[in-house]
Scaffold this motif. Structure first.
Motif, PDB file in Angstrom:
ATOM      1  N   UNK A  63       0.491  -2.865   9.148  1.00  0.00           N
ATOM      2  CA  UNK A  63       0.131  -2.154   7.916  1.00  0.00           C
ATOM      3  C   UNK A  63      -1.307  -2.484   7.501  1.00  0.00           C
ATOM      4  N   UNK A  82       9.620  -7.421  -4.480  1.00  0.00           N
ATOM      5  CA  UNK A  82      10.101  -6.037  -4.489  1.00  0.00           C
ATOM      6  C   UNK A  82      11.114  -5.777  -3.372  1.00  0.00           C
ATOM      7  N   UNK A  92       3.971   1.215  13.833  1.00  0.00           N
ATOM      8  CA  UNK A  92       4.367   0.908  12.461  1.00  0.00           C
ATOM      9  C   UNK A  92       5.734   1.495  12.159  1.00  0.00           C
ATOM     10  N   UNK A  95       4.282  -2.705  -5.652  1.00  0.00           N
ATOM     11  CA  UNK A  95       5.351  -2.486  -4.673  1.00  0.00           C
ATOM     12  C   UNK A  95       4.814  -1.883  -3.381  1.00  0.00           C
ATOM     13  N   UNK A  96       3.498  -1.673  -3.309  1.00  0.00           N
ATOM     14  CA  UNK A  96       2.905  -0.865  -2.242  1.00  0.00           C
ATOM     15  C   UNK A  96       3.360  -1.231  -0.828  1.00  0.00           C
ATOM     16  N   UNK A  97       3.182  -2.491  -0.443  1.00  0.00           N
ATOM     17  CA  UNK A  97       3.472  -2.884   0.943  1.00  0.00           C
ATOM     18  C   UNK A  97       4.957  -2.744   1.259  1.00  0.00           C
ATOM     19  N   UNK A  98       5.777  -3.152   0.279  1.00  0.00           N
ATOM     20  CA  UNK A  98       7.221  -3.065   0.478  1.00  0.00           C
ATOM     21  C   UNK A  98       7.643  -1.617   0.625  1.00  0.00           C
ATOM     22  N   UNK A 110       5.864   0.928   1.752  1.00  0.00           N
ATOM     23  CA  UNK A 110       5.488   1.423   3.079  1.00  0.00           C
ATOM     24  C   UNK A 110       6.417   0.858   4.143  1.00  0.00           C
ATOM     25  N   UNK A 111       6.686  -0.455   4.038  1.00  0.00           N
ATOM     26  CA  UNK A 111       7.501  -1.103   5.064  1.00  0.00           C
ATOM     27  C   UNK A 111       8.927  -0.559   5.065  1.00  0.00           C
ATOM     28  N   UNK A 112       9.417  -0.153   3.873  1.00  0.00           N
ATOM     29  CA  UNK A 112      10.782   0.382   3.796  1.00  0.00           C
ATOM     30  C   UNK A 112      10.806   1.900   3.913  1.00  0.00           C
ATOM     31  N   UNK A 113       9.634   2.515   4.119  1.00  0.00           N
ATOM     32  CA  UNK A 113       9.551   3.963   4.306  1.00  0.00           C
ATOM     33  C   UNK A 113      10.007   4.758   3.090  1.00  0.00           C
ATOM     34  N   UNK A 114       9.842   4.189   1.879  1.00  0.00           N
ATOM     35  CA  UNK A 114       9.978   5.020   0.686  1.00  0.00           C
ATOM     36  C   UNK A 114       8.799   5.980   0.674  1.00  0.00           C
ATOM     37  N   UNK A 115       8.983   7.239   0.272  1.00  0.00           N
ATOM     38  CA  UNK A 115       7.802   8.096   0.104  1.00  0.00           C
ATOM     39  C   UNK A 115       6.920   7.474  -0.980  1.00  0.00           C
ATOM     40  N   UNK A 116       5.699   7.099  -0.616  1.00  0.00           N
ATOM     41  CA  UNK A 116       4.928   6.192  -1.485  1.00  0.00           C
ATOM     42  C   UNK A 116       3.901   6.924  -2.326  1.00  0.00           C
TER      43      UNK A 116
END
Lengths: 226, 55
Positions: A32, A74, A199, B43-46, B48-54
């Motif tokens: 990332x 989070x 990713x 919450x940005x990185x989390x 992206x990592x969890x594939x929530x539409x960010x």
């Protein structure tokens, strides 16, 4: 009843979120952060004379402690939310006499959760490296939420409807993808496609592990409380 | 009498399940859905990592 639901959901979520965050730090966050180099323009793919070659940069975790602490927090919050929903569905299945919840069963519940919440939406909206230009956020969020609900209903039908009607579940699983996720009519990617693909697969892998842990922990805590 | 108690217990079970599910959705809203800038950045990185539409 309510206390048992809340404590098993939240505790399982906190455990799973913590472990998922650790997996993310090792596997996902470095990719990332490397993607952010292309998002900010610090690195440019196809920069000079159209050459498609960019060097890999090992950015590691870049020592941003506060930022990573928020990611842990989070993750625990998000997984606690998933944990509460999972335990609520387990309790509903038990109350209807459809399933006995054991930790071994929990593994399957966790994997089903992974399919409904991570894999199904990712088929239409792949996990996005920072810098990915996507369609408008509103329609994407709606498709994402609708896909999760439809896939969960589909899996529930396949698991618990005891007649050929269970096959209606397949329609619920397929419908979001037949309708299709909102997409732009142009490609905007700035990062190397290999990096974006890595990713996507790495984050799905971490989520698969996180959800399996969540399912096991939620079922273990829930069945202990009974 | 007994029937009544059982009905009440079942109502309670469904109510508790509903409450836990609502609370779960509320946590997910904060962690993955709300677009307020400060929440989004934290919450940005989390996300992206969890594939929530960010964004």
């Amino acid at each position: 009843m309510i206390a048992r639901l809340l404590t098993s959901g939240v505790l399982a979520g906190a455990m799973a979120g913590l472990l998922a965050a650790l997996l993310q730090f090792y596997f996902v966050i470095p990719v990332l952060l490397e993607g952010e180099l292309f998002e900010t323009g610090a690195m440019v793919h196809f920069a000079d004379n159209g050459s498609p070659q960019s060097d890999r940069t090992d950015v590691g975790l870049s020592g941003e402690f506060g930022r990573h602490a928020l990611t842990v927090g989070f993750n625990m919050l998000g997984y606690a939310g998933f944990g509460l929903l999972l335990v609520a569905l387990m309790a509903l299945a038990e109350q209807r006499g459809l399933a006995d919840i054991s930790p071994r069963q929990g593994l399957i519940w966790g994997l089903a959760g992974f399919i409904a919440v991570q894999l199904a939406p990712a088929i239409g909206l792949p996990p996005e490296l920072p810098g990915t230009v996507g369609a408008e956020i509103g329609p994407r969020q709606s498709w994402w939420m609708a896909t999760i609900i439809s896939s969960a209903i589909g899996l529930w039908c396949l698991a618990f409807v005891k007649s050929p009607l269970a096959l209606i579940g397949v329609a619920f699983l397929l419908a979001p993808h037949v309708i299709g996720a909102p997409h732009l009519d142009a490609y905007w990617g700035v990062a190397p496609p290999e990096l974006a693909a890595e990713f996507a697969t790495l984050s799905l892998g971490a989520a698969a592990a996180g959800w399996t842990i969540l399912g096991f922990a939620a079922a273990w805590l829930w069945s202990r409380g009974g | 009498m007994t029937t009544k108690t059982i009905t009440r217990a079942q109502d309670n079970t469904l109510l508790s399940i509903g409450f836990a599910a609502m609370l779960g959705f509320a946590l997910l809203f904060v962690a993955g859905y709300a677009q307020a800038a400060i929440l989004h950045d934290a919450a940005h990185d989390q996300r992206h990592a969890m594939a929530f539409p960010c964004h």
